[in-house]
Design an enzyme around this catalytic site. Structure first.
Site, mmCIF file in Angstrom:
data_model
loop_
_atom_site.group_PDB
_atom_site.id
_atom_site.type_symbol
_atom_site.label_atom_id
_atom_site.label_comp_id
_atom_site.label_asym_id
_atom_site.label_seq_id
_atom_site.Cartn_x
_atom_site.Cartn_y
_atom_site.Cartn_z
ATOM 1 N N MET A 10 0.843 -1.216 0.000
ATOM 2 C CA MET A 10 0.000 0.000 0.000
ATOM 3 C C MET A 10 0.874 1.260 0.000
ATOM 4 O O MET A 10 0.852 2.021 0.949
ATOM 5 C CB MET A 10 -0.928 -0.027 1.223
ATOM 6 N N GLN A 52 -10.978 2.925 0.267
ATOM 7 C CA GLN A 52 -10.723 4.296 0.715
ATOM 8 C C GLN A 52 -11.666 5.266 0.012
ATOM 9 O O GLN A 52 -12.284 6.123 0.651
ATOM 10 C CB GLN A 52 -9.266 4.678 0.423
ATOM 11 N N THR A 83 1.894 1.782 5.926
ATOM 12 C CA THR A 83 1.296 2.970 5.325
ATOM 13 C C THR A 83 0.744 3.822 6.456
ATOM 14 O O THR A 83 0.292 3.288 7.465
ATOM 15 C CB THR A 83 0.167 2.594 4.343
ATOM 16 N N ASN A 84 0.800 5.138 6.296
ATOM 17 C CA ASN A 84 0.226 6.024 7.313
ATOM 18 C C ASN A 84 -1.291 6.041 7.274
ATOM 19 O O ASN A 84 -1.955 5.942 8.306
ATOM 20 C CB ASN A 84 0.756 7.455 7.119
ATOM 21 N N THR A 85 -1.855 6.175 6.070
ATOM 22 C CA THR A 85 -3.307 6.358 5.946
ATOM 23 C C THR A 85 -4.085 5.248 6.631
ATOM 24 O O THR A 85 -5.070 5.501 7.332
ATOM 25 C CB THR A 85 -3.705 6.440 4.462
ATOM 26 N N CYS A 196 3.599 10.070 4.386
ATOM 27 C CA CYS A 196 3.175 9.013 3.470
ATOM 28 C C CYS A 196 4.422 8.193 3.201
ATOM 29 O O CYS A 196 5.505 8.755 2.987
ATOM 30 C CB CYS A 196 2.609 9.594 2.181
ATOM 31 N N THR A 197 4.295 6.885 3.207
ATOM 32 C CA THR A 197 5.492 6.043 3.170
ATOM 33 C C THR A 197 6.208 6.081 1.826
ATOM 34 O O THR A 197 7.333 5.575 1.728
ATOM 35 C CB THR A 197 5.142 4.588 3.538
ATOM 36 N N GLU A 198 5.594 6.697 0.796
ATOM 37 C CA GLU A 198 6.286 6.841 -0.491
ATOM 38 C C GLU A 198 7.081 8.140 -0.627
ATOM 39 O O GLU A 198 7.914 8.264 -1.538
ATOM 40 C CB GLU A 198 5.285 6.776 -1.657
#
Length: 236
Positions: A10, A52, A83-85, A196-198
């Site tokens: 994700m 989402q 993932t943060n979200t 955000c992890t990206e």
């Protein structure tokens, strides 16, 4: 060494960062051919994004919780949602998993507190920036989170989904993020959370106009401390 369970995919672009960093850190700490003991469940991001967009956070929580429970059955001693979200559903995921969940928001807040920051700019998906769960939890740690203006939030969100999650790292996106950080600095931000992890694929937190904190690396390092315990503490 304890087994680290990763709920990933994700997107898989940032899950790959977790996998590489965890193994690099274990090799750094133990030397030789040492690597991390990892169990991973990589989800289909299309399915997660659809939930989402539909606001089906209940179903999303069940989906990730089932993944966490599967990791626990496979021998994982802890679980990370990569993932943060999706930490919006951290509570049901932790409950269904049945093993400790290493929380990215808690770990990031603790890191900012250790560096004596109070007013971070949050760069993240619009769900994380706008839903309230992230800023509310940060406020409980004494941190007053700033988010970009409406137009800038759209830019940040679109770059994450349309570029970074699809493996595209563009200079135009980097400049856009730096402009947003510059405006936040003028408005009183004292640091930046790459929430955000990206985002760490696009900008280096050590080269920003404000002190930067990459939540992906903070989260992965917390997993190393869990997995190696006193051994990791002695090396710190």
């Amino acid at each position: 060494m304890k087994t680290i369970g990763l709920i990933g995919g994700m997107s898989w672009e940032s899950t790959a960062v977790y996998y590489r960093h965890l193994n690099q850190e274990v090799r750094r700490l133990r030397g030789g051919l040492a690597s991390a003991d990892i169990a991973m469940r990589s989800l289909d991001f299309n399915e997660v994004v659809a939930l989402q967009q539909a606001g089906r956070w209940d179903r999303a929580g069940a989906l990730l919780g089932e993944a966490g429970a599967g990791l626990a059955r496979a021998g994982a001693d802890c679980v990370l949602i990569c993932t943060n979200t999706m930490h919006l559903v951290a509570e049901p995921v932790a409950a269904m998993s049945g093993v400790p969940l290493i929380d990215i928001i808690t770990e990031t807040a603790s890191t900012l507190q250790a560096h004596r920051h109070k007013r971070p700019l949050l760069l993240a998906t619009r769900y994380t920036m706008e839903h309230g769960f992230y800023t509310d939890r940060m406020r409980a740690h004494g941190l007053e989170v700033m988010v970009p203006a409406t137009d800038d939030r759209k830019i940040v969100h679109d770059i994450i989904f349309n570029e970074l999650c699809q493996g595209q790292v563009r200079e135009t996106a980097r400049r856009a993020y730096l402009d947003i950080i510059g405006r936040a600095k003028t408005n009183g931000a004292d640091c930046v959370i790459l929430g955000c992890t990206e985002i760490g694929l696009l900008i280096d937190p050590d080269t920003l106009p404000l002190p930067g904190f990459d939540s992906t690396i903070i989260h992965a390092n917390a997993a190393i401390r869990f997995a190696l315990g006193d051994e990791a503490a002695r090396a710190a």
